[in-house]
Design a protein around this motif. Structure first.
Motif, PDB file in Angstrom:
ATOM      1  N   UNK A  22       0.958  -1.290   0.087  1.00 56.10           N
ATOM      2  CA  UNK A  22       0.067  -0.534   0.456  1.00 56.10           C
ATOM      3  C   UNK A  22       1.114   0.951   0.290  1.00 56.10           C
ATOM      4  N   UNK A  23       2.319   1.170   0.507  1.00 49.75           N
ATOM      5  CA  UNK A  23       2.619   2.044   1.156  1.00 49.75           C
ATOM      6  C   UNK A  23       3.440   2.596  -0.603  1.00 49.75           C
ATOM      7  N   UNK A  24       4.156   1.567  -1.244  1.00 52.10           N
ATOM      8  CA  UNK A  24       4.623   1.853  -2.746  1.00 52.10           C
ATOM      9  C   UNK A  24       3.720   1.736  -3.511  1.00 52.10           C
ATOM     10  N   UNK A  29       2.311   6.212  -7.295  1.00 55.93           N
ATOM     11  CA  UNK A  29       1.145   7.488  -7.423  1.00 55.93           C
ATOM     12  C   UNK A  29       1.165   8.696  -7.327  1.00 55.93           C
ATOM     13  N   UNK A  30       1.828   9.168  -6.325  1.00 55.25           N
ATOM     14  CA  UNK A  30       2.204  10.352  -5.960  1.00 55.25           C
ATOM     15  C   UNK A  30       3.829  10.851  -7.257  1.00 55.25           C
ATOM     16  N   UNK A  31       4.180  10.048  -7.633  1.00 50.84           N
ATOM     17  CA  UNK A  31       5.809   9.470  -8.564  1.00 50.84           C
ATOM     18  C   UNK A  31       4.337  10.481  -9.641  1.00 50.84           C
ATOM     19  N   UNK A  32       3.624   9.510  -9.853  1.00 56.95           N
ATOM     20  CA  UNK A  32       3.137   9.601 -11.683  1.00 56.95           C
ATOM     21  C   UNK A  32       2.533  11.700 -11.838  1.00 56.95           C
ATOM     22  N   UNK A  52       5.951  19.308  -8.228  1.00 55.88           N
ATOM     23  CA  UNK A  52       7.450  17.983  -8.859  1.00 55.88           C
ATOM     24  C   UNK A  52       7.948  17.980  -8.345  1.00 55.88           C
ATOM     25  N   UNK A  53       8.928  18.846  -7.430  1.00 56.88           N
ATOM     26  CA  UNK A  53      10.005  18.886  -6.706  1.00 56.88           C
ATOM     27  C   UNK A  53       9.342  19.193  -5.298  1.00 56.88           C
ATOM     28  N   UNK A  54       8.335  20.082  -4.643  1.00 58.26           N
ATOM     29  CA  UNK A  54       8.018  19.646  -3.827  1.00 58.26           C
ATOM     30  C   UNK A  54       7.484  18.455  -2.920  1.00 58.26           C
ATOM     31  N   UNK A  55       6.166  17.666  -4.038  1.00 60.49           N
ATOM     32  CA  UNK A  55       6.062  16.417  -3.606  1.00 60.49           C
ATOM     33  C   UNK A  55       7.451  15.115  -4.096  1.00 60.49           C
ATOM     34  N   UNK A  56       9.039  15.402  -4.357  1.00 62.34           N
ATOM     35  CA  UNK A  56       9.729  14.462  -4.210  1.00 62.34           C
ATOM     36  C   UNK A  56      10.473  14.541  -2.865  1.00 62.34           C
TER      37      UNK A  56
END
Length: 68
Positions: A22-24, A29-32, A52-56
Motif C-alpha cells: 500500500x505504501x509503495x 501514484x505520487x511520483x506519477x 514536482x520538486x515539492x512532491x519529491x
C-alpha cells in the motif's frame, strides 16, 4: 526462500507485506502525479512551478529514515 523474498524487505521497514504494498502504491501514484506536473510545466512554465520538486521533497522526508 520465496516467503523471505516477499517478507524480508517490508520487515526491514517495520511493515507487513500488504502495508508495504500500500505504501509503495501510494508512493508510485505520487511520483506519477509529479511526473505529470513536470511534463505540463515543461510546456507551460507558469503552471505547476514547484509541484514536482515539492512532491519529491515530501516523499523523501517520509522515506529517508525508514528502517533505521
Amino acid at each position: 526462500m520465496i516467503a523471505r523474498l516477499f517478507i524480508a524487505h517490508p520487515a526491514s521497514v517495520d511493515e507487513t507485506y500488504l502495508q508495504h504494498a500500500a505504501f509503495a502504491g501510494k508512493f508510485s501514484l505520487a511520483l506519477f502525479g509529479a511526473a505529470f506536473a513536470a511534463a505540463i510545466h515543461a510546456i507551460f512554465p507558469f503552471v505547476f512551478e514547484k509541484t514536482a520538486s515539492s512532491t519529491v521533497a515530501r516523499l523523501y522526508a517520509r522515506t529517508h529514515t525508514r528502517g533505521k
